[in-house]
Design a protein around this motif. Structure first.
Motif, PDB file in Angstrom:
ATOM      1  N   VAL A  93     -10.249  -5.777   0.706  1.00  0.00           N
ATOM      2  CA  VAL A  93     -10.486  -5.480   1.937  1.00  0.00           C
ATOM      3  C   VAL A  93     -11.730  -6.404   2.577  1.00  0.00           C
ATOM      4  N   THR A  94     -11.637  -6.887   3.678  1.00  0.00           N
ATOM      5  CA  THR A  94     -12.744  -7.671   4.497  1.00  0.00           C
ATOM      6  C   THR A  94     -12.832  -6.960   5.736  1.00  0.00           C
ATOM      7  N   LYS A  95     -14.001  -7.507   6.316  1.00  0.00           N
ATOM      8  CA  LYS A  95     -14.644  -7.161   7.634  1.00  0.00           C
ATOM      9  C   LYS A  95     -13.366  -7.043   8.856  1.00  0.00           C
ATOM     10  N   ASP A  96     -13.325  -5.816   9.494  1.00  0.00           N
ATOM     11  CA  ASP A  96     -12.379  -5.810  10.458  1.00  0.00           C
ATOM     12  C   ASP A  96     -10.792  -5.819  10.014  1.00  0.00           C
ATOM     13  N   GLY A  97     -10.681  -5.154   8.879  1.00  0.00           N
ATOM     14  CA  GLY A  97      -9.420  -5.261   8.130  1.00  0.00           C
ATOM     15  C   GLY A  97      -8.646  -3.834   8.372  1.00  0.00           C
ATOM     16  N   ILE A  98      -7.452  -3.863   7.797  1.00  0.00           N
ATOM     17  CA  ILE A  98      -6.403  -2.719   7.864  1.00  0.00           C
ATOM     18  C   ILE A  98      -6.526  -2.596   6.254  1.00  0.00           C
ATOM     19  N   PHE A  99      -6.672  -1.278   5.931  1.00  0.00           N
ATOM     20  CA  PHE A  99      -6.381  -0.723   4.387  1.00  0.00           C
ATOM     21  C   PHE A  99      -5.065   0.216   4.701  1.00  0.00           C
ATOM     22  N   VAL A 100      -4.070  -0.186   3.577  1.00  0.00           N
ATOM     23  CA  VAL A 100      -2.835   0.597   3.598  1.00  0.00           C
ATOM     24  C   VAL A 100      -3.105   1.316   2.569  1.00  0.00           C
ATOM     25  N   ALA A 101      -3.011   2.782   2.355  1.00  0.00           N
ATOM     26  CA  ALA A 101      -3.486   3.459   1.159  1.00  0.00           C
ATOM     27  C   ALA A 101      -1.918   3.895   0.787  1.00  0.00           C
ATOM     28  N   ILE A 102      -1.546   3.450  -0.764  1.00  0.00           N
ATOM     29  CA  ILE A 102      -0.176   3.502  -1.275  1.00  0.00           C
ATOM     30  C   ILE A 102      -0.532   4.499  -2.311  1.00  0.00           C
ATOM     31  N   SER A 103       0.242   5.486  -2.272  1.00  0.00           N
ATOM     32  CA  SER A 103       0.472   6.325  -3.581  1.00  0.00           C
ATOM     33  C   SER A 103       1.327   5.445  -4.685  1.00  0.00           C
TER      34      SER A 103
ATOM     35  N   ILE B 275      -5.415  -7.665   6.317  1.00  0.00           N
ATOM     36  CA  ILE B 275      -4.547  -6.485   5.934  1.00  0.00           C
ATOM     37  C   ILE B 275      -4.830  -6.669   4.249  1.00  0.00           C
ATOM     38  N   ALA B 276      -5.006  -5.252   3.712  1.00  0.00           N
ATOM     39  CA  ALA B 276      -5.163  -5.049   2.274  1.00  0.00           C
ATOM     40  C   ALA B 276      -4.420  -3.939   1.807  1.00  0.00           C
ATOM     41  N   TYR B 277      -3.737  -3.826   0.524  1.00  0.00           N
ATOM     42  CA  TYR B 277      -3.540  -2.575  -0.195  1.00  0.00           C
ATOM     43  C   TYR B 277      -4.036  -2.306  -1.348  1.00  0.00           C
ATOM     44  N   ASP B 278      -5.064  -3.305  -1.650  1.00  0.00           N
ATOM     45  CA  ASP B 278      -6.145  -3.326  -2.615  1.00  0.00           C
ATOM     46  C   ASP B 278      -7.388  -3.070  -2.092  1.00  0.00           C
TER      47      ASP B 278
END
Length: 491
Positions: free
Chosen positions: A33-43, A26-29
């Motif tokens: 992010v890496t392969k097969d990851g979740i990206f959480v987009a934060i305002s 999981i990443a918020y930056d």
């Protein structure tokens, strides 16, 4: 881990894609992010993570969690949520198998005193041979390893990772500073707190919270997240409000104080410059306590730690030893140099209340003058102006001579920061000089000081950098002080 497990408990709408995906990270930056990851987009306050969604996909994100409507390739799973920060906390806890369920988690909040209280708690637990980690302003400490934190309380993803590492390393307890930002911005959401501690509340961070009622409201949320104990300073005005708010809740209420009726209280207090002696009284006994830091500030902070340890079943003799084992705390009334009655002290006091208490502690032991070097970090809003004027008033009333300088001005206009502070000193008939360059300000304080003076360098404490504009530069106050003293001796 399967995406269906990671999003357990999260409220969302499926915009597109498959939920039966195996997720590796999981990443918020987007850069992380890496392969097969979740990206959480934060305002965010400076950047909007939604602007980096396509970068995250290029990096290998297969799932996007977003607050806004977005258009991406059909192979990408998109989940729309009301609050990305809350969603990040939710999925992070799940991804790391809800680690706080296997920890005795103690959260501490308040304007001042959080850091010293965490170190008192840590020392007591170590004296009792109980494994404990610490998360706070000075970093994350696990098994004598220290990791620097970007924020007092890390982002929820990083926080849950640290918790999972504690579980892996068989650490049973964690004491953590929970800042108002962290509570407001959902960093501590989905963390299971056994105990919460409230130190005090005075004006700070009002650029985020707007007013004291909102600031208090954010702090109070922590005490609705506990399962076992709520520990509250009965001497504090907002502490009394909090006591009324939670007194009928299931977690047991434990109060502490010096002047107010409390479950854990201090009597027979003896003050010295380098320590304080007092008797702590508990429902089951009393013991003499020595705190190797001066003043009521550290009596109260040690009482908070004692209340925490006492409620968690640690005997008074181990509590007594644990408090005494703390000889100094970095940047907290830290004596950098002393010779007879001349002393140079670095202190983190960065609010009106903290600065007044620090200077008041010093006054009975000063034979010459108190020379104060300080700057005020606050934005250029009305609340920021009030903070600068408040600290300027304190400088005029409690120091003999002030050198007004910069703290971490960041993007704000240095002239406004200096001028609003000095205007308050003038209004309150204080004696001062303005030197915006902080290193030169410290050097000047050393140069003009006499044998019986005490110099206090306030505001940055443990920090070893200064932020001017977008640039973070090395800035070690201890080194600057010692170099300036060496130069003075050689003249």
């Amino acid at each position: 881990m399967l995406l269906t497990s990671i999003i357990q408990g999260m409220q969302f709408d499926i915009v597109q894609g498959d939920l039966n995906k195996d997720i590796k990270a999981i990443a918020y930056d987007s850069r992380n992010v890496t392969k097969d990851g979740i990206f959480v987009a934060i305002s965010g306050f400076q950047f909007d993570g939604h602007a980096f969604i396509h970068n995250a996909i290029k990096q290998g994100a297969s799932v996007i969690i977003s607050e806004k409507a977005i258009t991406v390739d059909k192979g990408i799973t998109v989940l729309k949520v009301a609050n990305s920060r809350n969603a990040l906390a939710n999925v992070s806890s799940n991804f790391y198998n809800n680690p706080t369920e296997n920890l005795n988690l103690i959260g501490i909040t308040g304007t001042n005193g959080k850091t010293s209280t965490t170190y008192f708690v840590k020392s007591i637990y170590e004296e009792a041979r109980k494994s404990i980690a610490l998360i706070g302003t000075l970093g994350t400490v696990m098994n004598n390893k220290v990791v620097k934190n970007k924020n007092t309380t890390p982002m929820s993803l990083d926080l849950q990772y640290f918790f999972s590492e504690m579980v892996t390393e068989k650490i049973d307890n964690c004491i953590m500073e929970a800042s108002s930002h962290a509570i407001s911005l959902q960093r501590v959401a989905y963390s299971k707190f056994n105990t919460a501690i409230f130190t005090n509340l005075s004006p700070d961070h009002l650029e985020l919270h707007k007013n004291m009622e909102e600031y208090f409201g954010e702090k109070a949320k922590l005490f609705k997240m506990t399962s076992d104990y709520n520990i509250i300073n009965a001497d504090d005005y907002y502490g009394q409000q909090l006591i009324e708010m939670v007194k009928n809740d299931n977690p047991k209420l434990i109060t502490y104080g010096i002047h107010s009726k409390a479950d854990i209280c201090a009597t027979d207090i003896h003050y010295a410059f380098d320590h304080t002696l007092y008797t702590v009284n508990t429902p089951t006994g009393s013991v003499r306590i020595k705190v190797n830091l001066p003043g009521d500030i550290y009596v109260l902070n040690s009482l908070a730690a004692i209340a925490c340890a006492y409620s968690n079943g640690i005997p008074l003799e181990l509590i007594q030893s644990g408090i005494n084992n703390i000889k100094t705390i970095q940047g907290r009334f830290e004596v950098i140099y002393e010779k007879d009655d001349f002393k140079v002290i670095v202190d983190f006091a960065h609010t009106e209340d903290a600065l007044q208490k620090t200077l008041s502690i010093m006054r009975p032991f000063v034979k010459g003058k108190i020379i104060l070097v300080f700057g005020v970090y606050a934005d250029t809003s009305e609340n920021g102006t009030e903070k600068r004027q408040g600290m300027g008033r304190v400088a005029a009333e409690f120091a003999d001579f002030s050198i007004v300088t910069l703290d971490n001005p960041k993007q704000h206009n240095p002239s406004i920061m200096i001028n609003e502070t000095t205007e308050a000193i003038i209004r309150n008939n204080g004696d001062f000089e303005a030197i915006p360059d902080r290193e030169k300000a410290i050097q000047h304080a050393i140069r003009i000081s006499k044998d019986n003076d005490m110099i206090v360098i306030a505001g940055k404490g443990h920090e070893t950098t200064q932020i001017i504009g977008d640039t973070e530069i090395p800035f070690n106050e201890k080194e600057i002080i010692l170099d300036a003293l060496a130069e003075k001796v050689s003249l």
